[in-house]
Write a protein that holds these residues in place. Structure first.
Motif, short mmCIF file in Angstrom:
data_model
loop_
_atom_site.label_atom_id
_atom_site.label_comp_id
_atom_site.label_asym_id
_atom_site.label_seq_id
_atom_site.Cartn_x
_atom_site.Cartn_y
_atom_site.Cartn_z
N GLN A 50 -39.77 -37.81 72.54
CA GLN A 50 -38.82 -38.32 71.54
C GLN A 50 -39.22 -39.73 71.09
O GLN A 50 -39.12 -40.06 69.90
CB GLN A 50 -37.40 -38.30 72.12
CG GLN A 50 -36.30 -38.64 71.13
CD GLN A 50 -36.05 -37.55 70.09
OE1 GLN A 50 -36.79 -36.58 70.00
NE2 GLN A 50 -35.01 -37.71 69.31
N TRP A 59 -42.06 -39.51 68.61
CA TRP A 59 -41.62 -39.11 67.28
C TRP A 59 -40.97 -40.27 66.53
O TRP A 59 -41.19 -40.43 65.33
CB TRP A 59 -40.66 -37.92 67.39
CG TRP A 59 -41.38 -36.61 67.40
CD1 TRP A 59 -42.17 -36.12 68.39
CD2 TRP A 59 -41.41 -35.64 66.35
NE1 TRP A 59 -42.68 -34.89 68.04
CE2 TRP A 59 -42.22 -34.58 66.79
CE3 TRP A 59 -40.81 -35.56 65.10
CZ2 TRP A 59 -42.46 -33.45 66.01
CZ3 TRP A 59 -41.03 -34.43 64.32
CH2 TRP A 59 -41.85 -33.40 64.77
N LEU A 85 -34.42 -37.04 63.95
CA LEU A 85 -34.45 -37.47 65.35
C LEU A 85 -33.17 -37.06 66.08
O LEU A 85 -33.21 -36.66 67.24
CB LEU A 85 -34.65 -38.98 65.44
CG LEU A 85 -36.05 -39.48 65.07
CD1 LEU A 85 -36.07 -41.01 65.02
CD2 LEU A 85 -37.09 -38.97 66.06
N ARG A 120 -33.48 -33.42 66.85
CA ARG A 120 -34.49 -33.17 67.88
C ARG A 120 -33.98 -33.54 69.28
O ARG A 120 -34.29 -32.86 70.26
CB ARG A 120 -35.76 -33.95 67.53
CG ARG A 120 -36.99 -33.49 68.27
CD ARG A 120 -38.23 -34.19 67.73
NE ARG A 120 -39.40 -33.66 68.39
CZ ARG A 120 -39.88 -34.09 69.55
NH1 ARG A 120 -39.27 -35.09 70.18
NH2 ARG A 120 -40.95 -33.54 70.08
N GLU A 121 -33.21 -34.61 69.36
CA GLU A 121 -32.77 -35.08 70.67
C GLU A 121 -31.81 -34.10 71.34
O GLU A 121 -31.56 -34.20 72.54
CB GLU A 121 -32.14 -36.47 70.58
CG GLU A 121 -30.78 -36.50 69.90
CD GLU A 121 -30.23 -37.92 69.77
OE1 GLU A 121 -30.96 -38.87 70.17
OE2 GLU A 121 -29.10 -38.08 69.30
N VAL A 136 -34.89 -31.63 73.09
CA VAL A 136 -36.13 -32.02 73.76
C VAL A 136 -35.95 -32.31 75.25
O VAL A 136 -36.91 -32.21 76.02
CB VAL A 136 -36.79 -33.24 73.09
CG1 VAL A 136 -37.22 -32.90 71.68
CG2 VAL A 136 -35.88 -34.45 73.10
N TYR A 137 -34.73 -32.65 75.68
CA TYR A 137 -34.53 -33.02 77.08
C TYR A 137 -34.23 -31.81 77.97
O TYR A 137 -34.17 -31.95 79.20
CB TYR A 137 -33.39 -34.04 77.20
CG TYR A 137 -33.63 -35.29 76.39
CD1 TYR A 137 -34.67 -36.16 76.72
CD2 TYR A 137 -32.83 -35.60 75.29
CE1 TYR A 137 -34.90 -37.30 75.97
CE2 TYR A 137 -33.07 -36.74 74.54
CZ TYR A 137 -34.10 -37.59 74.88
OH TYR A 137 -34.34 -38.72 74.14
#
Length: 305
Positions: free
Chosen positions: A161, A164, A224, A227-228, A231-232
């Motif tokens: 992240q 990015w 973003l 995406r967050e 991604v985790y």
């Protein structure tokens, strides 16, 4: 060309769906309403009444038009619809809107129901593939087949992240011309290992002219935020809940490694595997003919009903 149909996503977000091929002529009133939103495709094809549906979901930063090649050949036998997801393309980009996983999945579910596409074949690239398999896991009654294109099920982590965020800051905005867009994303971007004209074209499609030059049609901050929300975490559990036939496709030089792709196939109850040579992450855009050859046998095996 494609016919635009507006649908309503969760929270009232307006979403632009694009139908390729001529729709069935069954309801004159509905046809007249749909014609107000856009122009029909000029492929000379009329989708037979009762044809099965396909919904195509682009990846992060993408748009429905990235599926044009795929949707056009699919329209010979399916109702082929590509969706501009929230924050992308011509769909709404609400400043305070939700960009969670649930929001994207709810939107896709709403689009299926409003367009009458179910039971559908879902085809998703990257983030769109994650949305597709999460929807297939949640609503097996709506999905009869699933194609996952170059999306990982494993967690990518905080470092990804951060990278990015740094990458977005590196974009030399605004671009003076579309030629500059193509050159930067196809050659000069530090993430490009070797010249990739298809990548340049891909990003040129998501730029719009503004008073000071060319800028993306999306807000990088919203990308973003989207995406967050994935991604985790790893997403193996949802894969295991997908009951319909599913095909995992990777580009040989893409982001989804072979070992992980094959593990995804193993976890999927009815998983299959395909890979496309000489393709990177943008498999369907890099190598459209090879992409078609990879997925067509799977679609043939599903049948038309």
């Amino acid at each position: 060309m494609a016919r635009r149909i507006d649908v309503t996503g969760t929270g009232g977000v307006r979403l632009a769906a694009w139908e390729f091929g001529d729709p069935p002529k069954t309801d004159p009133a509905r046809d007249g309403q749909g014609a107000q939103h856009g122009q029909g495709a000029h492929d000379g094809q009329t989708v037979p009444e009762g044809s099965p549906g396909v919904l195509l979901l682009h990846g992060l930063m993408g748009r429905a038009s990235h599926w044009a090649y795929t949707a056009r050949w699919l329209s010979a036998r399916y109702r082929a619809v590509a969706l501009d997801q929230r924050g992308h393309g011509r769909s709404d980009k609400p400043p305070q809107g939700s960009f969670t996983r649930d929001a994207y999945v709810d939107d896709a579910e709403a689009a299926l129901e409003q367009l009458g596409l179910a039971p559908v074949v879902l085809i998703g690239h990257a983030m769109g593939a994650l949305t597709a398999w999460q929807l297939a896991a949640r609503r097996p009654d709506l999905v009869r087949g699933l194609i996952i294109c170059d999306m990982r099920a494993s967690a990518l982590g905080a470092a990804s992240q951060r990278e990015w965020g740094q990458w977005f800051k590196a974009w030399p905005l605004p671009f003076a011309t579309l030629a500059d867009v193509r050159k930067w994303f196809g050659e000069d971007d530090p993430w490009v290992e070797r010249p990739n004209p298809a990548r340049g074209e891909f990003y040129a499609e998501v730029m719009a002219e503004s008073p000071d030059g060319w800028r993306p049609v999306f807000e990088p901050e919203q990308m973003l935020r989207s995406r967050e929300t994935w991604v985790y975490d790893a997403h193996w559990e949802e894969l295991a809940q997908v009951r319909c036939p599913a095909l995992v496709v990777r580009g040989l030089d893409g982001e989804l490694g072979r070992a992980e792709a094959q593990e995804m196939v193993r976890v999927l109850p009815r998983g299959q595997y395909a890979e496309v040579a000489d393709a990177g992450h943008l498999v369907h855009y890099d190598q459209p003919e090879a992409w078609r050859a990879a997925i067509e046998p799977f679609l043939d095996a599903l049948g038309d009903h």
